[in-house]
Design a protein around this motif. Structure first.
Motif, PDB file in Angstrom:
ATOM      1  N   SER A 177       5.414  28.457  40.114  1.00  0.00           N
ATOM      2  CA  SER A 177       5.450  28.583  38.653  1.00  0.00           C
ATOM      3  C   SER A 177       6.753  28.047  38.077  1.00  0.00           C
ATOM      4  O   SER A 177       6.762  27.415  37.013  1.00  0.00           O
ATOM      5  N   LEU A 178       7.853  28.267  38.784  1.00  0.00           N
ATOM      6  CA  LEU A 178       9.144  27.781  38.299  1.00  0.00           C
ATOM      7  C   LEU A 178       9.246  26.265  38.405  1.00  0.00           C
ATOM      8  O   LEU A 178       9.807  25.604  37.525  1.00  0.00           O
ATOM      9  N   VAL A 179       8.689  25.692  39.477  1.00  0.00           N
ATOM     10  CA  VAL A 179       8.691  24.235  39.616  1.00  0.00           C
ATOM     11  C   VAL A 179       7.826  23.604  38.527  1.00  0.00           C
ATOM     12  O   VAL A 179       8.196  22.593  37.920  1.00  0.00           O
ATOM     13  N   LYS A 180       6.670  24.202  38.261  1.00  0.00           N
ATOM     14  CA  LYS A 180       5.808  23.694  37.195  1.00  0.00           C
ATOM     15  C   LYS A 180       6.510  23.793  35.836  1.00  0.00           C
ATOM     16  O   LYS A 180       6.391  22.887  34.997  1.00  0.00           O
ATOM     17  N   ALA A 181       7.212  24.901  35.627  1.00  0.00           N
ATOM     18  CA  ALA A 181       7.941  25.071  34.364  1.00  0.00           C
ATOM     19  C   ALA A 181       9.004  23.982  34.212  1.00  0.00           C
ATOM     20  O   ALA A 181       9.186  23.427  33.116  1.00  0.00           O
ATOM     21  N   PHE A 182       9.679  23.677  35.312  1.00  0.00           N
ATOM     22  CA  PHE A 182      10.666  22.594  35.282  1.00  0.00           C
ATOM     23  C   PHE A 182       9.996  21.274  34.906  1.00  0.00           C
ATOM     24  O   PHE A 182      10.516  20.500  34.089  1.00  0.00           O
ATOM     25  N   GLY A 183       8.811  21.017  35.492  1.00  0.00           N
ATOM     26  CA  GLY A 183       8.091  19.785  35.187  1.00  0.00           C
ATOM     27  C   GLY A 183       7.693  19.689  33.730  1.00  0.00           C
ATOM     28  O   GLY A 183       7.690  18.603  33.139  1.00  0.00           O
ATOM     29  N   ILE A 184       7.373  20.826  33.122  1.00  0.00           N
ATOM     30  CA  ILE A 184       6.998  20.843  31.705  1.00  0.00           C
ATOM     31  C   ILE A 184       8.210  20.579  30.818  1.00  0.00           C
ATOM     32  O   ILE A 184       8.138  19.825  29.839  1.00  0.00           O
ATOM     33  N   LEU A 185       9.346  21.163  31.172  1.00  0.00           N
ATOM     34  CA  LEU A 185      10.538  21.083  30.325  1.00  0.00           C
ATOM     35  C   LEU A 185      11.338  19.795  30.526  1.00  0.00           C
ATOM     36  O   LEU A 185      12.068  19.368  29.615  1.00  0.00           O
TER      37      LEU A 185
END
Length: 272
Positions: A177-185
């Protein structure tokens, strides 16, 4: 008159429904059974550990986001992974997976006097006093290391409870979830699903052996001073049908709680 009274009594007895011991549990009894399980096992404290650890790591901004963005991301992470929200997901999974026979056996085991030292040790581990005792217990073990038999016993217990697998899978959910959040931001680099899973796979491979060691070490500290025979009984319970149901349902509950919170976290990130 006596004959009429007898006939009337027989009529009542044959007309009233017979309540069988084998009837399905009522909603109230199911709720009570689940409440006893989730209140006796320290789920809330267990739920706090992994999010807290990953929050500390990602607060250091390992992906190099602009500081304000990383700070906002971790703020939302904390707001989403609250104990109240996660514990409600835990309860829901137990309600969905309720098995009257197994739940009754688990509650009977949790209530037995001889098992209280183990149950209390699990609870105390997360308290302020328990945190202090961790330091003392580790020091004692440095001075007098556990025997090979003790280490093997607790390692086998971890395997029986699937503790390593459970901890690894929950950490993987949070990490993804944190890696995906990084990808979004991150506006400078877009991460594909394959790249995200590559990061996750590397994390899983690196974390597995470390978590296995940490789980065994945790059990040695947690159950320090508890007799081996009690621990063998504890393991035997988890090898029983009821124990396997508890272990499997706990794993499902933790994964479900973290996954639902992760989905909510990512939705909040996308809405920024």
């Amino acid at each position: 008159m006596t004959i009429l009274r007898l006939i009337f009594t027989l009529f009542l007895l044959t007309s009233l429904p017979i309540i069988s011991v084998g009837q399905q549990p009522t909603a109230s009894s199911q709720t009570d059974a689940i409440q006893h399980i989730v209140s006796t096992i320290p789920f809330n404290e267990m739920l706090e550990e992994s999010p807290r650890d990953l929050h500390q790591q990602f607060s250091q901004n390992p992906f190099g986001l602009p500081p304000s963005q990383n700070e906002k991301m971790m703020e939302i992470f904390l707001e989403t992974f609250t104990t109240d929200t996660l514990s409600e997901h835990i309860r829901q999974t137990f309600e969905d997976s309720i098995d009257k026979k197994h739940a009754q056996s688990v509650n009977e085991w949790l209530s037995q006097e001889k098992n209280q030292p183990l149950i209390n040790a699990e609870k105390e581990y997360y308290t302020i006093e328990g945190i202090r005792k961790r330091v003392v217990n580790r020091y004692e073990m440095e001075q007098d290391p556990p025997s090979a038999e003790r280490k093997e016993l607790l390692s086998n217990l971890a395997q029986t409870k699937s503790a390593t697998e459970m901890e690894l899978e929950t950490q993987v959910i949070l990490f993804r979830s944190l890696v995906k959040a990084f990808g979004i931001l991150n506006t400078q680099r877009t991460l594909s699903d394959a790249q995200i899973e590559g990061f996750v796979s590397n994390f899983r491979n690196q974390a597995q052996s470390q978590i296995e060691r940490e789980i065994t070490q945790k059990l040695m500290v947690q159950f320090y001073g508890i007799d081996n025979e009690l621990i063998r009984d504890y393991q035997s319970f988890y090898e029983s049908e009821a124990g396997r149901w508890l272990s499997q349902t706990t794993a499902e509950a933790l994964k479900s709680a973290y996954q639902k919170a992760s989905d909510e976290f990512l939705q909040s990130i996308e809405n920024l």
